[in-house]
Every structure is written in structure tokens, then in C-alpha cells.
Write an enzyme that holds these catalytic residues in place. Structure first.
Site, mmCIF file in Angstrom:
data_model
loop_
_atom_site.group_PDB
_atom_site.id
_atom_site.type_symbol
_atom_site.label_atom_id
_atom_site.label_comp_id
_atom_site.label_asym_id
_atom_site.label_seq_id
_atom_site.Cartn_x
_atom_site.Cartn_y
_atom_site.Cartn_z
ATOM 1 C CD GLU A 287 -8.827 110.147 -28.432
ATOM 2 O OE1 GLU A 287 -9.266 111.100 -27.779
ATOM 3 O OE2 GLU A 287 -9.548 109.358 -29.053
ATOM 4 C CG ASN B 174 -9.742 114.269 -29.361
ATOM 5 O OD1 ASN B 174 -10.293 114.568 -28.304
ATOM 6 N ND2 ASN B 174 -8.720 114.940 -29.826
ATOM 7 C CB THR C 117 -15.994 111.394 -25.722
ATOM 8 O OG1 THR C 117 -14.752 111.965 -26.112
ATOM 9 C CG2 THR C 117 -15.724 110.155 -24.920
#
Ligand code: GLY
Length: 565
Positions: free
Chosen positions: A415, A396, A376
Site C-alpha cells: 500500500e 493493493n 482490492t
């Protein structure tokens, strides 16, 4: 037609009042601004993009668009327009504080068993690698939203540095190589991803230039047409066709129906500091406030280091247990926010903590921990009017799903792995998974991303970091360091430790605990899990109003750049 933009001011305003006697403030008049602007981001090219926009007449919100979009290009393993994020905003002129929620949503055909096999067993890679792992991206819609509602420049101006970076390319670094090595197999499986991010199917050498002409073209379409250029029309068709041809389930309606949400931040108080952080679908603000409320019941500064560490770990353990059970997308599930962030609730949790002995996580009411992403990025910005942005953005895992729909240049997120793949069913430890974060169509997956402001009469800190489930405890360490008087550089460099309920162990960076502290913690009954390497990439800006000074720092563990100008 544009994707619908809604404003959701959830019940957190009243909760904030309960905790601190006031919500994220909306004041009448703008206080005097800082003497300089500051930007801290995870890549020098992105920090430069932000200053280019500031010097071109933009404000912090325009700069946040430029930095976010440029990070999407030059840090493809961390965030992207195929992903999402949370942008925490403070507008100086009226004190407005909002979180722009550009988190991904589950596609309309998603269902709670989509990552399970015929026997009901979770197929792990299905939610991590490839088209099926991707949620509907939120970043393009969020960037347009910020430009329209808060920026001073047209979106096209703020996107220009990112488009240039995509066309001209950027140089491969050590960090890039580490991330590409980690995801090599999955990147090789997507020809369009491998063509851009690898060199002849291998991790590119240091200095190799990564050029992204398809991504530049997609960004140009967004610059011309706004978010419609992504969520509708030719780009949307390529995204859907490419995704479905590779086993994905996206539809054109999923893209056209994506909605940005505005949410009231969560606020709390710790030691004279006001904490402003991310509400659900982030777990960050809730967990931070729970931990701070628990430890504010002790005079930590009067205790020895081992007891201080022990009590902080016990607070982390309890906050992460609650995270696993209660937290999810509040548009879909009821989250007892008022209770979880109240001082009374924290006092109840505190009463279960012993000074002389570690709790065992299995003694607490059981619930399975949630998975959380490993990569991230974060950016912190302050402009000379006093506007600020703390934004944490993600696709992610490193390089997200490692899948690019041909012709788009858009690396899709993975994600969907942040959902609970199998709620309500005992895992291998006999623990029960969390219903609140079960997969449902159009629902947002729970996040740990915790962009945070720390405010006092003396000044303001803008803090955040990547790091999956460790994000929350990293931001906690940042707040505690700021409270103890650390400067920006000390805050980002501080050694870190972490406990997340399960596994029942304190993870710590090399050098975080000396031998004596380790022995004392073990004597209290803690399991220790020394880590091989450091973690996190914190970006911090501090405006010390008293000294009329702005400072900024980028985590020495990363390759970022913080500048004050
Ligand atoms: N994907 C990382 C997070 O949202 O926590």
C-alpha cells in the site's frame, strides 16, 4: 496492552450539514428491520462464512468480521490481515453511521525519498514488490475494534470460519490463476509466499488446494489474544524480523503503535438520494460528491446519451484533478473538504465545462495524478435488524507485496505505493506532484476505496467495488443506475467508463459505447481508450422498504456470491 484505539470525528459532520442539511443520521428509534438478511462478497466461501455467523447469533458487524477474515484467506490477491480497509457501518437501533478506518500507515522510518534513487528518480518496483513496499497493517486491529464496539459475538467466533478455511484450504480458480500469473515473478522471490501460493514455483492448476497452516496459526493467535496477538508478541517479532531481513524497515514499535480511527462519513444529496461514503484518507467520498454536485446542475435525463456521457466525463475529470492536488491523510495535512464538497464550488467547476467541446486536462491547473492500486475487494451486508456494513479492503496490487515474513503466513500489502513517491517535483509530463499525499512516518496513504450507502425514504443501497483509481467512477455508475431505477443485478452488471484527468482519455469496457456514441464523443474532442477487458467486482445489497424486499447481487465479472436469506 492493546494498540491504541482512538475516535476521530473529523470536521466532516459540519460539512455534511452544509451539503445536505444533515449529517450521517443518528436517529432516536430503530425503524422496522428488513424481512431477510443479505450478503454479497467476492467469494462464495466468504459469503457462507458471513451467514454462518449470522445464524449463530451474530449481527451484521460480526458477519463483516467473518467475511473480511475469510476473504483474507480465500482471496489472497485482494485483501488480507497483512493489509487494511474501510468498514462503513450503520447501526439500526440509533441510526449511528461511522467509518472504521483500518488503513495501513507508513512505518516510523519511512520518509519522502524512500523510493527514489541517488539521482532522485523513482525506483518503481521498490514501492510495489517486497518488504519495503508494505505499510503497517490495519485489518487485525479493525476487526477487533468492530467486534468489541459493535459486534455481539466474541472475536474468536467470528474468526472461526476463516481459520477453518486457512487450515482446510480452498480451490484455485481461473481468477486466482490470472492474478498469480500477473505476479509470478514477485511471488517466486519470497520463499514463504511461493511455498503457499505457487506449486513448485509455478501457477497452480485449477482445483489445486491452497492450504495456509501458518496463517491459520496467526489467526488463532488473534482469536485467542485479540489484536495483541498480531501487533505484539511472537507474531509481531516474526513479522518484524522477516520484514527487516528482506530489506524492510518495520519495527516492533510501529506494530504496537498502530491505531484504528473512527471517522464520520461524508454525506451528500443527489436527486433525492442521500449518499453516505468514505471520508479521507479515502478520496472516494469527496470525489463522488464533487461529481454528483457538478452533474446535479444539469437535467441529464433530458439530454442525449452523448451529451450526458460528455458532461459526466467532464465532472470526473475535474474531481480527479482535485483528488490529485488536495487529498491526503487529514491527520497530517489540511484538506479543504468544506470547499470541495460544496455546491458553490461544484457550480464554479461546472461553469468551466462546455456543452459542445471536451476540455483538455492540460488546460486545467496542472497536477500529477496519483497512482492507485489494482486489486482490492468489497463486501456488502444487511442483517434483519437493519444494521449494515459496506467494507472495501485491500492489500493493493494482486498478492500485495508478494512477500510473506517466514512463519507468519501473512502476505504483506504494498500500500506504500498509494503515496506520492515524489511530490513537489515535475514528472515526465512537466506536471507537479501532490504534497498532500507525500510519505511521512505513521501517515495513511490516500485511497480510492469508496464503501457507500445510498439512502432514501424508499430504501437503502449498499455499494462498493475494487478497482484502484476506477473505484470511484464505478460507485458513481452504481449510484446513477440506482437513481434510474436499476435493480441490484443491473447495477453490478452495468457497463462502465472512466476518466481520471490523466491520462486524458475516456477508458471504457468492451460494449460500453456503441460505434455511434464513440463517434459523437470523438466529435466533441474526447480521446477514447477502449479497454481489452471488463473491470471491477461490485457487490451490492438493496433493501426496498416500500416493497419490503431485499435483493443482492455480485458482479458477473467476478467469482463472488450474493445471497438473501
Ligand atoms: N490500494 C487501493 C486503494 O486504496 O485505493
Amino acid at each position: 496492552m492493546k494498540p491504541t484505539i482512538t475516535t476521530t470525528v473529523i470536521a466532516t459532520l459540519s460539512i455534511a450539514m452544509l451539503v445536505v442539511g444533515g449529517c450521517a443520521s443518528e436517529r432516536d428509534a430503530a425503524p422496522p428491520g428488513p424481512p431477510q438478511a443479505a450478503i454479497a462478497s467476492a467469494h462464495p466461501v466468504a459469503t457462507a462464512a458471513g451467514f454462518e455467523v449470522l445464524t449463530g447469533g451474530g449481527n451484521a458487524f460480526d458477519a463483516a468480521i467473518a467475511v473480511s477474515a475469510t476473504l483474507a484467506v480465500v482471496e489472497p490477491y485482494s485483501s488480507g490481515i497483512g493489509g487494511g480497509g474501510f468498514w462503513l457501518l450503520h447501526r439500526a437501533q440509533d441510526g449511528m453511521q461511522r467509518m472504521v478506518d483500518g488503513r495501513e500507515t507508513a512505518p516510523g522510518a519511512a520518509h519522502r525519498k524512500m523510493y527514489q534513487d541517488a539521482n532522485g528518480e523513482v525506483v518503481p518496483k521498490l514501492s510495489v514488490d517486497g518488504a519495503l513496499a508494505a505499510g503497517i497493517p490495519g485489518e487485525p486491529a479493525a476487526l477487533e475494534h468492530i467486534a468489541q464496539r459493535y459486534g455481539r459475538l466474541p472475536l474468536a467466533r467470528s474468526l472461526a470460519p476463516a481459520i477453518r478455511a486457512a487450515r482446510e484450504g480452498f480451490e484455485v480458480t481461473e481468477q486466482y490463476r490470472r492474478m498469480a500469473e500477473f505476479r509470478l515473478e514477485a511471488l517466486r522471490a519470497s520463499p514463504a509466499a511461493a511455498a503457499v501460493f505457487l506449486s513448485n514455483g509455478e501457477v497452480p492448476a485449477i482445483g489445486h488446494r491452497i492450504r495456509q497452516p501458518d496463517l491459520a496459526a496467526t489467526l488463532e493467535t488473534i482469536a485467542r489474544e485479540g489484536a495483541d496477538g498480531f501487533y505484539r508478541g511472537a507474531v509481531a517479532r516474526m513479522l518484524v524480523e522477516g520484514s527487516r531481513a528482506a530489506g524492510g524497515i518495520w519495527t516492533l514499535d510501529d506494530l504496537a503503535g498502530y491505531q484504528v480511527k473512527e471517522r464520520a462519513p461524508l454525506t451528500g444529496e443527489f436527486g433525492g438520494l442521500r449518499i453516505v461514503s468514505a471520508p479521507p484518507p479515502s478520496s472516494g467520498g469527496v470525489a463522488l460528491l464533487t461529481i454528483l454536485n457538478i452533474i446535479s446542475g444539469y437535467s441529464l435525463e433530458k439530454l442525449n446519451l452523448a451529451t450526458r456521457t460528455h458532461l459526466t466525463v467532464e465532472a470526473m475529470r475535474r474531481a480527479y484533478r482535485d483528488r490529485a492536488e488536495y487529498l491526503g491523510d487529514m491527520d497530517f495535512v489540511q484538506v479543504p473538504l468544506r470547499r470541495l464538497t460544496s455546491r458553490d464550488y461544484a457550480a464554479g467547476l461546472r461553469a468551466t465545462i462546455r456543452l459542445d467541446r471536451a476540455s483538455a486536462s492540460k488546460e486545467l491547473r496542472p497536477v500529477a495524478p496519483q497512482p492507485a492500486g489494482q486489486h482490492t475487494t468489497h463486501l456488502s451486508i444487511l442483517d434483519t435488524e437493519g444494521n449494515r456494513v459496506a467494507a472495501t479492503l485491500s492489500i493493493n496490487y494482486p498478492f500485495g507485496a508478494c512477500f510473506v515474513p517466514p512463519g507468519t503466513g501473512v502476505l504483506l500489502n504494498d500500500e506504500m505505493d498509494d503515496f506520492s513517491a515524489k511530490p513537489g517535483v515535475a514528472n515526465v509530463y512537466g506536471l507537479v506532484g501532490a504534497e498532500a499525499n507525500a510519505i511521512a512516518p505513521r501517515k495513511r496513504m490516500l485511497s480510492s476505496m469508496s464503501p457507500t450507502f445510498v439512502e432514501s425514504e424508499q430504501g437503502v443501497g449498499i455499494i462498493g467495488t475494487p478497482g484502484g483509481s476506477r473505484i470511484i467512477t464505478m460507485v458513481l455508475h452504481g449510484i446513477l443506475a440506482l437513481h434510474a431505477g436499476a435493480d441490484a443485478q443491473q447495477i453490478v452488471a452495468k457497463k462502465r467508463y472512466h476518466h481520471q484527468y490523466l491520462p486524458d482519455a475516456i477508458q471504457f469496457e468492451p460494449g460500453a459505447f456503441d460505434a455511434q456514441l464513440q463517434a459523437e464523443l470523438e466529435l466533441l474532442g474526447h480521446q477514447l481508450q477502449p479497454l481489452d477487458s471488463d473491470y471491477g467486482n461490485m457487490q451490492t445489497v438493496i433493501w426496498d422498504r416500500g416493497a419490503n424486499k431485499v435483493s443482492a447481487a455480485s458482479d458477473p465479472r467476478g467469482e463472488g456470491l450474493a445471497e438473501v436469506r
